[in-house]
Design an enzyme around this catalytic site. Structure first.
Site, PDB file in Angstrom:
ATOM      1  CE1 TYR A  52      -3.268  -0.445   5.470  1.00  0.00           C
ATOM      2  CE2 TYR A  52      -1.591  -0.777   7.116  1.00  0.00           C
ATOM      3  CZ  TYR A  52      -2.019  -0.872   5.820  1.00  0.00           C
ATOM      4  OH  TYR A  52      -1.185  -1.396   4.850  1.00  0.00           O
ATOM      5  CE  LYS A  63      -3.974   0.388  -1.211  1.00  0.00           C
ATOM      6  NZ  LYS A  63      -4.533  -0.327  -0.087  1.00  0.00           N
ATOM      7  CB  SER A  71      -0.947   0.018   1.197  1.00  0.00           C
ATOM      8  OG  SER A  71      -2.034  -0.837   0.946  1.00  0.00           O
ATOM      9  CB  VAL A  90      -0.024  -5.668   4.474  1.00  0.00           C
ATOM     10  CG1 VAL A  90      -1.284  -5.018   4.986  1.00  0.00           C
ATOM     11  CG2 VAL A  90      -0.131  -6.025   3.009  1.00  0.00           C
ATOM     12  CE1 TYR A 115      -5.024  -1.539  -4.636  1.00  0.00           C
ATOM     13  CE2 TYR A 115      -5.497  -3.877  -4.409  1.00  0.00           C
ATOM     14  CZ  TYR A 115      -5.228  -2.654  -3.836  1.00  0.00           C
ATOM     15  OH  TYR A 115      -5.143  -2.541  -2.469  1.00  0.00           O
TER      16      TYR A 115
HETATM   17  N1  GLU Z   1      -2.322  -6.167  -1.502  1.00  0.00           N
HETATM   18  C1  GLU Z   1      -2.947  -5.689  -0.298  1.00  0.00           C
HETATM   19  C2  GLU Z   1      -4.443  -5.673  -0.492  1.00  0.00           C
HETATM   20  O1  GLU Z   1      -4.908  -5.059  -1.403  1.00  0.00           O
HETATM   21  C3  GLU Z   1      -2.417  -4.365   0.075  1.00  0.00           C
HETATM   22  C4  GLU Z   1      -2.917  -3.942   1.373  1.00  0.00           C
HETATM   23  C5  GLU Z   1      -2.026  -3.007   2.112  1.00  0.00           C
HETATM   24  O2  GLU Z   1      -0.791  -2.983   1.975  1.00  0.00           O
HETATM   25  O3  GLU Z   1      -2.604  -2.243   2.896  1.00  0.00           O
HETATM   26  O4  GLU Z   1      -5.149  -6.285   0.256  1.00  0.00           O
END
Ligand code: GLU
Length: 314
Positions: A250, A77, A74, A268, A199
């Site tokens: 988060y 993002k 993430s 994550v 994604y």
């Molecule tokens: N590949 C993970 C998902 O989309 C990324 C989540 C993350 O790093 O927060 O569930």
């Protein structure tokens, strides 16, 4: 008489503070557990630890495993948000909000009563919307992201791990549910399988702490890229930093702001990027996560960094 505040990090090198933090982290017993939803992340060693600081001119200091590539997840993002905001500006906010969700990153519940508009660009639903827009704008979301990361990090070989992407796809039911649900509200433009493929490849990008700290540099330089061109306006860079601070870790963004006091985004894979606007950027990596998905050693390292250096936004 009122005393003037102590000067902010007067030393000319970040190396001593990184070395001190690495020693503190090495003796910590608590590490958390690696993400277990795909095998590629589950087998990561929670005792790995790396941390890098990049100054505005590209000088990088590092300690531990700071030159070991890890799964950015993430963290990406942040970059897709910046790339879309640069082209769409305020129009993006018709499709995704910018409020903390207070829910887990992959939660479906809010989407139904908020009519398919995700709370913010950093929960999975919001990130899917942003990637959808990037793919519509460029015809190649993952290619655009990689081009940006390669240019900013100086590593022309930076890429994604196809086996992690395949594993994400094989375990992607919840992200597929989010994408289909938003598509039912008309909030996804590309075919859902196309969006999910983009994604999952985005999540599987691998880079080192040094590379990710460098790639985040534009947010400390108020929107200016490594080659001195402008990606974001000063105001847009402030906006991305603000969303990182309020939504980037988060549903623990409040605790992260309390402990670290910097805009940050976690993934994550155990990485966290953080920004000291006008001064430097950081990336820390350790795969063991706490219950809310943030790297235990990563937060434990950023916390003393801001305390020892006095560098925070507060
Ligand atoms: N590949 C993970 C998902 O989309 C990324 C989540 C993350 O790093 O927060 O569930």
């Amino acid at each position: 008489m009122i005393q003037p505040p102590a000067p902010v990090w007067p030393a000319d090198s970040f190396q001593p503070v990184l070395d001190r933090i690495a020693i503190e982290i090495a003796v910590r017993a608590e590490r958390g557990a690696p993400a277990d939803y795909i095998p590629a992340l589950a087998c990561a060693d929670p005792h790995r630890f790396g941390m890098a600081v990049a100054e505005l001119d590209g000088t990088v200091y590092g300690v531990g495993d700071w030159q070991t590539p890890f799964s950015a997840q993430s963290l990406t993002k942040t970059f897709t948000l910046a790339l879309v905001l640069a082209q769409e500006g305020e129009a993006l906010w018709r499709y995704v909000g910018r409020e903390p969700s207070g829910n887990p990153f992959n939660s479906l519940v809010q989407l139904e009563y908020e009519d398919g508009i995700p709370r913010n660009p950093f929960i999975n639903a919001g990130a899917l919307v942003v990637t959808d827009h990037l793919h519509s704008l460029t015809g190649d979301a993952i290619g655009t992201l990689l081009e940006f990361l390669r240019a900013e990090s100086g590593n022309p070989d930076l890429g994604f791990n196809p086996s992690v992407a395949a594993s994400e796809t094989a375990n992607g039911d919840r992200n597929a549910a989010l994408a289909h649900f938003m598509a039912s509200y008309g909030n996804v433009a590309n075919p859902v399988p196309v969006l999910l493929d983009q994604y999952f490849r985005q999540c599987s990008v691998e880079a080192t702490c040094a590379e990710l700290a460098l790639a985040t540099g534009f947010l400390a330089r108020h929107g200016i890229r490594a080659d001195a061109s402008s990606l974001l306006t000063r105001s847009q860079a402030k906006q991305v930093n603000a969303i990182m601070l309020t939504c980037g870790t988060y549903d623990a963004a409040g605790d992260f702001a309390y402990r670290v006091g910097l805009p940050g985004k976690s993934g994550v894979g155990g990485g966290i990027i953080a920004v000291v606007p006008g001064r430097c950027t950081l990336c820390v990596w350790s795969p063991g996560l706490d219950a809310r998905g943030n790297s235990v050693a990563g937060v434990a390292a950023l916390d003393p960094f801001t305390t020892l250096t006095g560098l925070s936004v507060f």
